[in-house]
Design a protein around this motif. Sequence first.
Motif, PDB file in Angstrom:
ATOM      1  N   PRO A  52       0.819  -1.224   0.000  1.00  0.00           N
ATOM      2  CA  PRO A  52       0.000   0.000   0.000  1.00  0.00           C
ATOM      3  C   PRO A  52       0.847   1.266   0.000  1.00  0.00           C
ATOM      4  CG  PRO A  52      -0.922  -1.601   1.524  1.00  0.00           C
ATOM      5  CD  PRO A  52       0.392  -2.168   1.068  1.00  0.00           C
ATOM      6  N   GLY A  53       2.048   1.185   0.583  1.00  0.00           N
ATOM      7  CA  GLY A  53       2.906   2.362   0.617  1.00  0.00           C
ATOM      8  C   GLY A  53       3.478   2.743  -0.730  1.00  0.00           C
ATOM      9  N   ILE A  80      -7.907  -1.469 -14.410  1.00  0.00           N
ATOM     10  CA  ILE A  80      -8.796  -0.328 -14.209  1.00  0.00           C
ATOM     11  C   ILE A  80      -8.085   0.968 -14.592  1.00  0.00           C
ATOM     12  CG2 ILE A  80     -10.220   0.941 -12.547  1.00  0.00           C
ATOM     13  CD1 ILE A  80     -10.299  -1.541 -10.814  1.00  0.00           C
ATOM     14  N   ARG A  81      -8.775   1.805 -15.331  1.00  0.00           N
ATOM     15  CA  ARG A  81      -8.261   3.147 -15.609  1.00  0.00           C
ATOM     16  C   ARG A  81      -8.538   4.043 -14.403  1.00  0.00           C
ATOM     17  NH1 ARG A  81      -9.306   7.478 -20.562  1.00  0.00           N
ATOM     18  NH2 ARG A  81      -9.029   9.340 -19.288  1.00  0.00           N
ATOM     19  N   LEU A  88      -6.995   6.069  -7.791  1.00  0.00           N
ATOM     20  CA  LEU A  88      -5.932   5.067  -7.729  1.00  0.00           C
ATOM     21  C   LEU A  88      -5.964   4.321  -6.402  1.00  0.00           C
ATOM     22  CD1 LEU A  88      -3.376   3.647  -8.681  1.00  0.00           C
ATOM     23  CD2 LEU A  88      -2.061   5.642  -7.942  1.00  0.00           C
ATOM     24  N   GLN A  89      -6.109   5.043  -5.311  1.00  0.00           N
ATOM     25  CA  GLN A  89      -6.151   4.398  -3.999  1.00  0.00           C
ATOM     26  C   GLN A  89      -7.327   3.429  -3.899  1.00  0.00           C
ATOM     27  OE1 GLN A  89      -4.021   4.505  -1.558  1.00  0.00           O
ATOM     28  NE2 GLN A  89      -2.771   6.335  -1.881  1.00  0.00           N
ATOM     29  N   LYS A  90      -8.487   3.849  -4.377  1.00  0.00           N
ATOM     30  CA  LYS A  90      -9.669   2.984  -4.329  1.00  0.00           C
ATOM     31  C   LYS A  90      -9.504   1.780  -5.261  1.00  0.00           C
ATOM     32  CE  LYS A  90     -12.965   6.629  -3.077  1.00  0.00           C
ATOM     33  NZ  LYS A  90     -14.174   7.401  -3.505  1.00  0.00           N
ATOM     34  N   ALA A  91      -8.940   2.002  -6.438  1.00  0.00           N
ATOM     35  CA  ALA A  91      -8.749   0.910  -7.396  1.00  0.00           C
ATOM     36  C   ALA A  91      -7.764  -0.115  -6.844  1.00  0.00           C
ATOM     37  CB  ALA A  91      -8.254   1.458  -8.726  1.00  0.00           C
ATOM     38  N   TYR A  92      -6.716   0.362  -6.191  1.00  0.00           N
ATOM     39  CA  TYR A  92      -5.738  -0.561  -5.608  1.00  0.00           C
ATOM     40  C   TYR A  92      -6.415  -1.485  -4.602  1.00  0.00           C
ATOM     41  CZ  TYR A  92      -2.068  -2.287  -2.549  1.00  0.00           C
ATOM     42  OH  TYR A  92      -1.266  -3.104  -1.800  1.00  0.00           O
TER      43      TYR A  92
END
Length: 354
Positions: A52-53, A80-81, A88-92
């Motif tokens: 996550p970092g 995911i685009r 990006l944080q949510k997609a990760y």
Amino acid sequence: MAVPLVSRLAEALGLPGNTPEAVDAGRDKYATRECLAKAGLPTPRNARIRTPGDVQPAGEYVGFPSVIKPVSGAASIGVIRVNDMEQLQKAYERVVRDLSKAKIVAGALVEGDENDEDAGNAGSWIKVELMLEEYLDGPEVDCDLVLSEGVVVYGAITDNWPTVEPYFNETGSNCPSILPRQQQKELLELAVNSVKALGFRLGVYHVECKYTSRGARLIEVNARMGGGPVRDTNLLVWGVDLVEEHLMTSAGIPARPPVARRPLVQMAEYSINAKVSGICRHTDFLDKWKQHPDVLYARPLVQVRGILLGLSCAVHILRYMAMLCSAQSTMLLQQGLAISVYMLIAFRSWPASA
């Protein structure tokens, strides 16, 4: 998913095959980018995400828009685009969660859910490791290649229609390609050079590329035949059976595909994604299409009472596809099948000389 194992068995038994190193580099999208960069081939800006970092530094380095994806996934699961750091944080988080539920069925990676007994059994097959790379604009293509004794003996391009973003659900394709000849040449050259840069010497390859505003760019190399209608497309349009060619190269027999000098047919596949979630109550509406004079076949790819998930659920397998031969047929299909069902329909195509 079995290609890495096959490469190791072939090496141990002294059979024809690609080296495990080449296969592993092709399976790992981040390693693929490194190999291409070393070979001097155009490579999108990218970054590996192990923890996550790593997410924020990756976003700051690559920039937006960008695409997050597993380094060794399949079937567009977890691709995911993202347009900003928040996305990006949510997609990760979502991709990591989806990969933890992925499962292997008959050697293929598919999405699972908490209720599946074998959900999450893909952990020993794939890395739960991601990468972020620049978003590539422009039309996407599939380059299907056959290598024999280190030489490319067949190459053909199929145009992919614009995908449904942000999850890149497929919408259709056509073959032969209608891109300008120079663009087709550049795309094929990139596909061939990419496969060789990875160290591959024999077999069938499904190479995905885009012709961007900056020229041809690689999406990924698949050291196998493409799925869906890929075999039928190459056989019907160019007279080349990819299964037969792969078997020959794997047996150490030089492949010399009988490629047609001109396209034998002109065909297109039309894929309509499920817009809403629900249950498939019946497939009776397919009956009239099975009798249509221009339809090759019409068959449902979801069982009656099967669950359908709409686009908002980010599931890539729930769509229905069709091969079309004319604008009129396209309109008829849109009017007659505007419902959320996963099916495959193929329209007859006319000979190129017609």
